[in-house]
Design a protein around this motif. Structure first.
Motif, PDB file in Angstrom:
ATOM      1  N   LEU A  31      -6.272   1.371   3.875  1.00 17.04           N
ATOM      2  CA  LEU A  31      -6.347   1.182   2.422  1.00 17.04           C
ATOM      3  C   LEU A  31      -6.628  -0.270   2.044  1.00 17.04           C
ATOM      4  CD1 LEU A  31      -3.374   3.458   1.349  1.00 17.04           C
ATOM      5  CD2 LEU A  31      -5.781   3.777   0.678  1.00 17.04           C
ATOM      6  N   ALA A  59      -9.841   5.231   5.345  1.00 17.96           N
ATOM      7  CA  ALA A  59      -9.829   5.088   3.880  1.00 17.96           C
ATOM      8  C   ALA A  59     -11.242   4.753   3.440  1.00 17.96           C
ATOM      9  CB  ALA A  59      -8.872   3.985   3.439  1.00 17.96           C
ATOM     10  N   ARG A  91      -9.106   5.087  -1.244  1.00 15.50           N
ATOM     11  CA  ARG A  91      -8.299   6.298  -1.066  1.00 15.50           C
ATOM     12  C   ARG A  91      -8.318   6.711   0.395  1.00 15.50           C
ATOM     13  NH1 ARG A  91     -11.098  11.049  -0.476  1.00 15.50           N
ATOM     14  NH2 ARG A  91     -13.341  10.882  -0.823  1.00 15.50           N
ATOM     15  N   GLN A 103       0.829  -1.210   0.000  1.00 18.22           N
ATOM     16  CA  GLN A 103       0.000   0.000   0.000  1.00 18.22           C
ATOM     17  C   GLN A 103       0.864   1.261   0.000  1.00 18.22           C
ATOM     18  OE1 GLN A 103      -3.381  -0.587  -0.294  1.00 18.22           O
ATOM     19  NE2 GLN A 103      -2.672  -2.709  -0.297  1.00 18.22           N
ATOM     20  N   PRO A 133     -13.852   2.706  -3.232  1.00 16.17           N
ATOM     21  CA  PRO A 133     -14.399   3.418  -4.398  1.00 16.17           C
ATOM     22  C   PRO A 133     -15.878   3.096  -4.551  1.00 16.17           C
ATOM     23  CG  PRO A 133     -13.129   1.547  -5.109  1.00 16.17           C
ATOM     24  CD  PRO A 133     -12.961   1.621  -3.618  1.00 16.17           C
TER      25      PRO A 133
END
Length: 128
Positions: free
Chosen positions: A95, A121, A103, A71, A124
């Protein structure tokens, strides 16, 4: 239709850290909206981590250090890099726990006593 996004709180901590340190780091990172806690396999069963999970009602994601080492983190600790292969355990765990394409929502936050760090994090959007 837009899919759901998940927020994962990654945690890194010294073996001497208590649940108070982890709680403080999580709060400093703004972790009230987290849906899971993540750390390395080695630290997942630590009493402080298990206590935080019980307190928050969140699952603990125990992640292999080999995955954490892949990562890209915003912060870099030489000590943590030597121990785990990641620049920041908290950032890498967040992450990796949030999945591919996740992100960071910011750099790791450190507890006032310096014994724990936390980072958030976000996964998406799933565009299915």
């Amino acid at each position: 239709m837009d899919g759901l996004q998940m927020i994962v709180a990654g945690l890194g901590f010294r073996s001497s850290a208590g649940v108070e340190s982890l709680r403080a780091a999580l709060a400093a990172a703004g972790g009230q909206g987290a849906e899971a806690l993540a750390t390395s396999e080695r630290k997942a069963s630590a009493p402080a981590m298990q206590a935080l999970a019980a307190e928050t009602g969140l699952p603990v994601l125990a992640l292999p250090e080999a995955l954490l080492a892949t990562q890209a983190t915003l912060t870099e600790s030489a000590r943590v890099r030597r121990l785990t292969g990641a620049g920041s355990l908290a950032e890498a765990a967040a992450l990796a726990g949030a999945g591919p394409g996740a992100r960071l929502l910011g750099e790791r936050a450190v507890s006032a006593d310096g014994l724990a760090t936390a980072a958030l994090a976000q996964s998406p959007k799933d565009e299915r």
